[in-house]
Design a protein around this motif. Structure first.
Motif, mmCIF file in Angstrom:
data_model
loop_
_atom_site.group_PDB
_atom_site.id
_atom_site.type_symbol
_atom_site.label_atom_id
_atom_site.label_comp_id
_atom_site.label_asym_id
_atom_site.label_seq_id
_atom_site.Cartn_x
_atom_site.Cartn_y
_atom_site.Cartn_z
ATOM 1 N N GLY A 235 0.658 -1.347 0.250
ATOM 2 C CA GLY A 235 0.145 0.053 -0.322
ATOM 3 C C GLY A 235 1.015 1.068 0.181
ATOM 4 O O GLY A 235 0.684 2.961 -0.430
ATOM 5 N N ALA A 236 1.749 1.241 0.811
ATOM 6 C CA ALA A 236 2.711 2.672 1.196
ATOM 7 C C ALA A 236 3.639 2.708 -0.519
ATOM 8 O O ALA A 236 3.791 3.750 -1.185
ATOM 9 C CB ALA A 236 4.062 2.133 1.794
ATOM 10 N N LEU A 237 3.872 1.375 -0.981
ATOM 11 C CA LEU A 237 4.754 1.567 -2.391
ATOM 12 C C LEU A 237 3.672 2.016 -3.354
ATOM 13 O O LEU A 237 4.259 3.327 -4.899
ATOM 14 C CB LEU A 237 5.715 0.478 -2.532
ATOM 15 N N THR A 238 2.575 1.343 -3.470
ATOM 16 C CA THR A 238 1.482 1.660 -4.605
ATOM 17 C C THR A 238 0.867 3.543 -4.515
ATOM 18 O O THR A 238 0.810 4.029 -5.162
ATOM 19 C CB THR A 238 0.422 1.249 -4.398
ATOM 20 N N THR A 239 0.903 3.777 -2.809
ATOM 21 C CA THR A 239 1.211 5.476 -3.023
ATOM 22 C C THR A 239 1.797 6.220 -3.018
ATOM 23 O O THR A 239 2.073 7.630 -3.569
ATOM 24 C CB THR A 239 0.866 5.585 -1.665
ATOM 25 N N TRP A 240 3.064 5.890 -3.136
ATOM 26 C CA TRP A 240 4.266 6.218 -3.553
ATOM 27 C C TRP A 240 3.940 6.633 -5.402
ATOM 28 O O TRP A 240 3.918 7.603 -5.450
ATOM 29 C CB TRP A 240 5.401 5.851 -3.613
ATOM 30 N N LEU A 241 3.430 5.577 -5.959
ATOM 31 C CA LEU A 241 3.972 5.483 -7.471
ATOM 32 C C LEU A 241 2.659 7.018 -7.483
ATOM 33 O O LEU A 241 2.203 7.269 -9.182
ATOM 34 C CB LEU A 241 3.505 3.983 -8.056
ATOM 35 N N LEU A 242 1.442 6.592 -7.119
ATOM 36 C CA LEU A 242 0.281 7.098 -7.481
ATOM 37 C C LEU A 242 0.965 9.069 -7.619
ATOM 38 O O LEU A 242 0.212 9.872 -8.232
ATOM 39 C CB LEU A 242 -0.864 7.041 -6.759
ATOM 40 N N THR B 23 10.753 12.589 -11.948
ATOM 41 C CA THR B 23 9.768 12.348 -11.557
ATOM 42 C C THR B 23 9.412 10.798 -11.939
ATOM 43 O O THR B 23 9.243 10.298 -11.659
ATOM 44 C CB THR B 23 8.535 12.512 -11.692
ATOM 45 N N VAL B 24 9.332 10.143 -13.055
ATOM 46 C CA VAL B 24 9.370 8.885 -14.356
ATOM 47 C C VAL B 24 10.475 8.752 -14.342
ATOM 48 O O VAL B 24 10.347 7.247 -13.373
ATOM 49 C CB VAL B 24 9.860 9.722 -16.099
ATOM 50 N N ALA B 25 12.241 8.781 -13.471
ATOM 51 C CA ALA B 25 13.250 8.708 -12.699
ATOM 52 C C ALA B 25 12.590 7.090 -11.249
ATOM 53 O O ALA B 25 13.484 6.164 -10.885
ATOM 54 C CB ALA B 25 14.377 8.794 -13.228
ATOM 55 N N ALA B 26 12.118 8.505 -10.946
ATOM 56 C CA ALA B 26 11.634 7.956 -9.363
ATOM 57 C C ALA B 26 10.727 6.950 -8.946
ATOM 58 O O ALA B 26 10.540 5.822 -8.514
ATOM 59 C CB ALA B 26 11.563 9.376 -8.364
ATOM 60 N N MET B 27 9.427 7.134 -10.562
ATOM 61 C CA MET B 27 8.301 5.854 -10.444
ATOM 62 C C MET B 27 9.007 4.549 -10.793
ATOM 63 O O MET B 27 9.228 3.907 -10.167
ATOM 64 C CB MET B 27 8.025 6.594 -11.677
ATOM 65 N N LEU B 28 9.639 4.290 -11.918
ATOM 66 C CA LEU B 28 10.319 3.458 -11.914
ATOM 67 C C LEU B 28 11.442 3.177 -11.182
ATOM 68 O O LEU B 28 10.988 1.902 -11.054
ATOM 69 C CB LEU B 28 11.264 3.579 -12.830
ATOM 70 N N PHE B 29 11.772 4.042 -9.969
ATOM 71 C CA PHE B 29 12.539 3.063 -9.460
ATOM 72 C C PHE B 29 11.780 2.480 -8.332
ATOM 73 O O PHE B 29 11.666 0.724 -7.812
ATOM 74 C CB PHE B 29 13.428 4.172 -8.395
ATOM 75 N N VAL B 30 10.334 2.899 -7.784
ATOM 76 C CA VAL B 30 9.718 2.302 -6.941
ATOM 77 C C VAL B 30 8.947 1.130 -7.144
ATOM 78 O O VAL B 30 8.653 0.285 -6.677
ATOM 79 C CB VAL B 30 8.724 3.219 -6.519
#
Length: 492
Positions: A400-407, A435-442
C-alpha cells in the motif's frame, strides 16, 4: 522568501481556489481547505511530524537486517533511497502548496488522475498505516516488558492505545507538540550515536585505539554479497523512508502551508539521509557486518552495543526507552494520518458523511474512531495470529505504501503538464525526468519484494486488496450514475 516571489497569476489562482472552497461540496470532488480543521500546526511541529512518521523502530532494531543482506554496501542503498525520497518530497511540496487540502496527496491524486485513483490511494494507504499502528503498539508493549517482564502484553497495548487516541482526539496543537518532543528524543539519540561513533572511529573511546575504517573492506569486501544483494537490500531500505509523505497530510492544518510544507519536506528528507546514512556508516565501520544481529531484541541493537562500549550506564535500558518512544511516536503520527485520510474520504463521498464532522477542538474524532477500530483488528491479529495472518498484513502495508508513492509520482506528472509555464514557490528540479526515474525505481522495488524473505507477502496481500478496492469503487460509481439522471431532471 516564497511570498516575495509570488506573481499576480499566483494570487489570481489562489482567489479562484478560495472561491471553490466556498462552494458546497459535491460527491467525487476533492475539496480545498476543509472547514472544521484548524490551522494550528507550526512549522517546527510539521517538520517533526514527518520525521516521527518515518523514523520508527526500524532504524534502531531492524537496520541489522539490511546490513546482513548487503554488507557495508548498505550505505549505497540508503543513499539511493534518500535521493528517491527527496524527489518525492519536492513533488509533494510542489503540489500541496498549490492545493493545501485535507488528506494531502489523496485529493490531489483524485484531482489529476481521477476519482478512482483518489479513492484507491486513500483507502489502501489507510489500510497500510493501520497495520503499522497495530505493529507499533504491540512493539511498545513488548518494550515495556523489558522492565516489567511479568506484565501481560494486553495491558500496555490497551494503555498505550487509549493514551495515543486521547492525544489525537484533542486539539491538533496538542498532538503537534507531543509529536515534536517524541521525535526530538529519537533525533537526539541518533545524533548522539553518530557523534560517539565518529569519535570511536577517528579518536578512539576511553581505553581504546581509534577503530579506523578497515571494517568496511576487511570482511569479504565492501559489497561481499555482490551488486544483486544491494538491490535486494533496497526493498528493505526503502521501507525505512516510508512515512515522508505524511508531511503532505498536515497541509490543511498548517498555519502557513506555502512556507511550512516545502521547508518541512526538504528538511525531513535531508535529516533522514544524514541520520540513516550516518548511522549505518558508523555501524558497518565499527562492527563487522557479518556479526551485526538481525534480531529484534533491544539488547541486540547495534545502538546498544556501541553505547555499551562507550561506557554509557545501562545502555540497554537507555535504548529501550528510545525505541519505546520511537514506537509511540510512529503510532501517534500514523493515527493522525489515518484520521485525516478517513475525514478526506468522507468529504468526497467515499466514506459515510458523518465521518467528516469535527469536534469543537477541530479534530475529526469520528474519523479517528474508525482508525481505532482498524487498530484493534491489527492488534488482535498481531497477538493471536502472528505466524499466519500478520505477515500478510505487513505485506499489505508495504504494498500500500509503495502504491501510494507510485500514484503520487503519477499525479505529479499530470500536475506538471497542466501547470506548465506557471510560476510556483517550489519546483522539483529536473522534472518530469526525475519524476519518471523515481517512479520507475519504486515500481522496480515493488516488483522485487516477492524475492525477499521479509516482504514476500506484499503481492499476496496487496493485489487482492487492491482488486477489492477497485470493485468497491466501481460499485459506488455505478450507483452514482444511476442517481444522476433523476437528479438532473429534478433540477431542470
Amino acid at each position: 522568501m516564497e511570498r516575495a516571489n509570488r506573481s499576480p497569476q499566483d494570487d489570481q489562482l489562489q482567489q479562484q481556489d478560495q472561491q471553490q472552497d466556498d462552494q458546497p461540496r459535491r460527491h467525487g470532488q476533492p475539496g480545498q481547505r476543509a472547514p472544521g480543521l484548524r490551522r494550528d500546526l507550526s512549522g517546527r511541529q510539521i517538520g517533526m511530524i514527518a520525521v516521527g512518521g518515518a523514523i520508527g523502530t526500524g532504524l534502531f532494531l531492524g537496520s541489522g537486517l539490511a546490513i546482513s543482506v548487503a554488507g557495508p554496501a548498505v550505505i549505497v542503498a540508503y543513499a539511493v533511497a534518500a535521493v528517491v525520497a527527496l524527489i518525492l518530497a519536492y513533488a509533494l511540496a510542489e503540489m500541496v502548496v498549490r492545493h493545501p487540502e485535507a488528506g494531502g496527496f489523496g485529493p490531489i491524486s483524485q484531482r489529476y488522475l481521477g476519482d478512482g485513483a483518489g479513492f484507491v490511494q486513500r483507502w489502501i494507504y489507510w489500510a497500510a498505516q493501520v497495520v503499522n499502528i497495530g505493529s507499533e503498539v504491540v512493539a511498545a508493549g513488548l518494550y515495556l516488558q523489558f522492565w516489567y517482564p511479568e506484565l501481560p502484553l494486553w495491558i500496555p497495548v490497551v494503555g498505550f492505545s487509549v493514551i495515543m487516541l486521547a492525544l489525537n482526539a484533542g486539539a491538533v496543537r496538542l498532538f503537534g507538540e507531543t509529536e515534536y518532543w517524541f521525535s526530538m528524543i529519537k533525533v537526539v539519540a541518533i545524533v548522539a550515536f553518530i557523534a560517539v561513533g565518529v569519535t570511536a572511529i577517528v579518536f578512539g573511546l576511553p581505553g581504546q585505539e581509534p577503530a579506523g575504517i578497515g571494517a568496511l573492506t576487511e570482511h569479504g569486501g565492501f559489497a561481499p554479497n555482490g551488486l544483486g544483494a544491494i538491490w535486494l537490500a533496497l526493498a528493505i531500505v526503502t521501507f525505512s523512508f516510508l512515512g515522508t509523505e505524511a508531511v503532505a497530510v498536515t497541509a490543511a492544518e498548517s498555519r502557513d502551508p506555502g512556507r511550512d510544507i516545502p521547508r518541512a519536506a526538504r528538511r525531513t528528507v535531508l535529516r533522514l539521509a544524514v541520520f540513516y546514512i550516518g548511522a549505518m556508516l558508523v555501524v558497518v565501520t565499527l562492527l563487522p557486518w557479518n556479526t551485526v544481529s538481525t534480531g529484534e531484541e533491544v539488547t541486540e541493537s547495534p545502538f546498544v552495543r556501541l553505547f555499551a562500549q562507550a561506557g554509557v550506564p545501562a545502555a540497554a535500558a537507555v535504548m529501550n526507552f528510545v525505541v519505546l518512544t520511537a514506537a509511540l511516536s510512529a503510532m501517534n503520527t500514523n493515527l493522525y494520518v489515518t484520521a485525516r485520510m478517513t475525514y478526506s474520504l468522507a468529504q468526497d463521498g467515499y466514506a459515510p458523511r458523518a465521518l467528516a464532522r469535527t469536534g469543537r477542538n477541530g479534530a475529526p474524532q469520528r474519523a479517528l474512531a474508525v482508525s481505532a477500530a482498524g487498530l484493534a483488528l491489527a492488534v488482535l491479529v498481531s497477538v493471536f495470529a502472528e505466524s499466519t495472518a500478520f505477515p500478510l498484513l505487513v505485506g499489505l502495508a508495504l504494498f500500500g505504501a509503495l502504491t501510494t508513492w507510485l500514484l503520487i509520482f503519477a499525479s505529479h506528472l499530470v500536475f506538471r503538464r497542466r501547470t506548465a509555464g506557471e510560476h510556483a514557490a517550489v519546483r522539483l528540479p529536473g522534472a518530469p525526468y526525475t519524476t519518471v526515474a523515481a517512479m520507475l525505481f519504486v515500481a522496480a522495488v515493488l516488483a522485487t519484494t516477492p524475492f525477499t524473505d521479509q516482504f514476500s507477502t506484499a503481492w499476496k496481500a496487496g493485489v487482492p486488496f487492491l482488486a477489492l478496492l477497485v470493485v468497491i469503487y466501481l460499485v459506488i460509481r455505478r450507483r452514482r450514475r444511476t442517481l444522476t439522471p433523476s437528479s438532473a431532471r429534478s433540477g431542470a
